[in-house]
Design a protein around this motif. Structure first.
Motif, PDB file in Angstrom:
ATOM      1  N   GLN A   5      39.684  37.622  41.248  1.00  0.00           N
ATOM      2  CA  GLN A   5      39.147  36.333  41.038  1.00  0.00           C
ATOM      3  C   GLN A   5      39.898  35.532  40.303  1.00  0.00           C
ATOM      4  N   TYR A   6      39.787  34.112  40.540  1.00  0.00           N
ATOM      5  CA  TYR A   6      40.467  33.177  39.653  1.00  0.00           C
ATOM      6  C   TYR A   6      39.214  32.706  39.005  1.00  0.00           C
ATOM      7  N   ARG A   7      39.165  32.573  37.940  1.00  0.00           N
ATOM      8  CA  ARG A   7      37.840  32.141  37.005  1.00  0.00           C
ATOM      9  C   ARG A   7      38.246  30.693  36.619  1.00  0.00           C
ATOM     10  N   VAL A   8      37.356  29.811  36.777  1.00  0.00           N
ATOM     11  CA  VAL A   8      37.472  28.217  36.772  1.00  0.00           C
ATOM     12  C   VAL A   8      36.543  27.944  35.794  1.00  0.00           C
TER      13      VAL A   8
ATOM     14  N   LYS B 274      34.238  25.754  26.207  1.00  0.00           N
ATOM     15  CA  LYS B 274      34.518  27.111  25.588  1.00  0.00           C
ATOM     16  C   LYS B 274      35.251  28.171  26.447  1.00  0.00           C
ATOM     17  N   ALA B 275      35.035  27.953  27.584  1.00  0.00           N
ATOM     18  CA  ALA B 275      35.837  28.933  28.640  1.00  0.00           C
ATOM     19  C   ALA B 275      37.109  28.394  29.106  1.00  0.00           C
ATOM     20  N   VAL B 276      38.082  29.619  29.480  1.00  0.00           N
ATOM     21  CA  VAL B 276      39.592  29.099  29.966  1.00  0.00           C
ATOM     22  C   VAL B 276      39.638  29.602  31.221  1.00  0.00           C
ATOM     23  N   TYR B 277      40.605  29.356  31.892  1.00  0.00           N
ATOM     24  CA  TYR B 277      41.106  29.902  33.056  1.00  0.00           C
ATOM     25  C   TYR B 277      41.598  31.302  33.049  1.00  0.00           C
ATOM     26  N   HIS B 278      41.376  32.195  33.851  1.00  0.00           N
ATOM     27  CA  HIS B 278      41.803  33.447  33.593  1.00  0.00           C
ATOM     28  C   HIS B 278      41.659  34.269  35.395  1.00  0.00           C
ATOM     29  N   LEU B 279      42.434  35.165  35.416  1.00  0.00           N
ATOM     30  CA  LEU B 279      42.343  35.986  36.518  1.00  0.00           C
ATOM     31  C   LEU B 279      41.641  37.361  36.159  1.00  0.00           C
ATOM     32  N   TYR B 280      40.818  37.760  37.027  1.00  0.00           N
ATOM     33  CA  TYR B 280      39.991  39.028  36.889  1.00  0.00           C
ATOM     34  C   TYR B 280      40.190  39.895  38.178  1.00  0.00           C
TER      35      TYR B 280
ATOM     36  N   ASP C 230      43.313  38.929  32.850  1.00  0.00           N
ATOM     37  CA  ASP C 230      44.823  38.250  32.877  1.00  0.00           C
ATOM     38  C   ASP C 230      44.626  36.727  32.395  1.00  0.00           C
ATOM     39  N   PHE C 231      44.643  36.550  31.009  1.00  0.00           N
ATOM     40  CA  PHE C 231      44.637  35.108  30.746  1.00  0.00           C
ATOM     41  C   PHE C 231      46.193  34.356  30.721  1.00  0.00           C
ATOM     42  N   VAL C 232      47.198  35.199  30.516  1.00  0.00           N
ATOM     43  CA  VAL C 232      48.534  34.822  30.404  1.00  0.00           C
ATOM     44  C   VAL C 232      48.946  34.127  31.588  1.00  0.00           C
ATOM     45  N   THR C 233      48.907  34.983  32.757  1.00  0.00           N
ATOM     46  CA  THR C 233      49.112  34.399  34.121  1.00  0.00           C
ATOM     47  C   THR C 233      48.667  33.178  34.400  1.00  0.00           C
ATOM     48  N   ALA C 234      47.003  33.351  34.187  1.00  0.00           N
ATOM     49  CA  ALA C 234      46.511  32.037  34.749  1.00  0.00           C
ATOM     50  C   ALA C 234      46.834  30.800  33.894  1.00  0.00           C
ATOM     51  N   ALA C 235      47.320  30.959  32.333  1.00  0.00           N
ATOM     52  CA  ALA C 235      47.774  29.812  31.583  1.00  0.00           C
ATOM     53  C   ALA C 235      49.197  29.456  32.203  1.00  0.00           C
ATOM     54  N   GLU C 236      50.142  30.252  32.771  1.00  0.00           N
ATOM     55  CA  GLU C 236      51.418  29.945  33.373  1.00  0.00           C
ATOM     56  C   GLU C 236      51.165  29.407  34.612  1.00  0.00           C
TER      57      GLU C 236
ATOM     58  N   LEU D  99      35.922  32.616  41.673  1.00  0.00           N
ATOM     59  CA  LEU D  99      36.338  32.501  43.110  1.00  0.00           C
ATOM     60  C   LEU D  99      37.376  33.401  43.366  1.00  0.00           C
ATOM     61  N   GLY D 100      37.198  34.222  44.507  1.00  0.00           N
ATOM     62  CA  GLY D 100      38.296  35.097  44.627  1.00  0.00           C
ATOM     63  C   GLY D 100      38.225  35.923  46.235  1.00  0.00           C
ATOM     64  N   VAL D 101      38.815  36.724  46.289  1.00  0.00           N
ATOM     65  CA  VAL D 101      39.031  37.596  47.479  1.00  0.00           C
ATOM     66  C   VAL D 101      38.642  39.023  47.278  1.00  0.00           C
ATOM     67  N   GLY D 102      38.376  39.805  48.362  1.00  0.00           N
ATOM     68  CA  GLY D 102      38.135  41.396  47.918  1.00  0.00           C
ATOM     69  C   GLY D 102      38.181  42.124  49.275  1.00  0.00           C
ATOM     70  N   LEU D 103      38.408  43.561  48.919  1.00  0.00           N
ATOM     71  CA  LEU D 103      38.180  44.493  50.194  1.00  0.00           C
ATOM     72  C   LEU D 103      37.322  45.582  49.805  1.00  0.00           C
ATOM     73  N   GLN D 104      36.365  45.736  50.999  1.00  0.00           N
ATOM     74  CA  GLN D 104      35.182  46.851  50.810  1.00  0.00           C
ATOM     75  C   GLN D 104      35.811  47.874  51.811  1.00  0.00           C
ATOM     76  N   LEU D 105      35.853  49.220  51.068  1.00  0.00           N
ATOM     77  CA  LEU D 105      36.267  50.293  51.919  1.00  0.00           C
ATOM     78  C   LEU D 105      35.131  51.314  51.896  1.00  0.00           C
TER      79      LEU D 105
END
Length: 181
Positions: free
Chosen positions: A143-146, A151-157, A12-18, A124-130
């Motif tokens: 993850q929030y990718r900083v 050449k890289a941009v902020y995005h959510l993964y 998700d590049f749109v939400t990270a830009a917003e 950088l992020g959080v997760g859950l293992q089942l």
């Protein structure tokens, strides 16, 4: 035990830009962050290895077709192209693998290739293992990718997937009983 995972991914590049332009509180208030149609789907394969009871090393290779502007690059035709990302992370788990549910935080370093350009980022992020079965886990990760290069941009993964051991767990060796006297 070393494990291999397969994951479904949404970039998700749109939400990270917003978030960068308007702030997190405004994005959360407008409820635009949860719209899947704004995200680019992809697939990932990962290698996971336990380092200790509470830390796992992860190496992930992700591919998805996206369309985003690469800073300081030639003005290429607007169309989706393959974004290839590789990341090495440490997953620090709150609980060990013997528990059914274990939340974790993740941090690492990553690199990407997109439209003949390369960049680096910090995942950088959080997760859950089942725990599903002995050694088999369902894993959800956000993850929030900083970016750390121009050449890289902020995005959510976002990813969800399964990981299973690559090798069988060794059977414990039981010593034979002592001979009778």
């Amino acid at each position: 035990l070393p494990s291999l995972g397969i994951h479904f991914v949404l970039n998700d590049f749109v939400t990270a830009a917003e978030i960068r332009a308007n702030g997190l509180s405004n994005v959360l208030r407008d409820k635009q962050f949860s719209k899947v149609k704004r995200m680019a789907p992809g697939l990932a394969i990962s290698y996971l290895q336990g380092v200790s009871k509470h830390v796992d090393f992860g190496a992930t290779l992700t591919g998805s077709f996206v369309d985003y502007d690469v800073a300081n690059s030639q003005n290429l035709a607007k169309r989706e192209q393959l974004l290839l990302e590789a990341a090495a992370t440490a997953n620090v788990k709150l609980l060990s693998d013997k528990y059914a549910l274990s939340p974790f935080i993740t941090a690492g370093i990553g690199a990407h290739s997109y439209r003949r350009s390369f960049g680096a980022y910090l995942p950088l992020g959080v997760g859950l293992q089942l725990r599903i079965a002995d050694g088999v886990f369902g894993i959800a990760n956000m993850q929030y990718r900083v970016p750390v290069t121009d050449k890289a941009v902020y995005h959510l993964y976002h990813s969800i997937g399964l990981a299973a051991p690559l090798v069988k767990k060794p059977e414990p060796v039981i010593p034979p009983p002592p001979p009778p006297v």
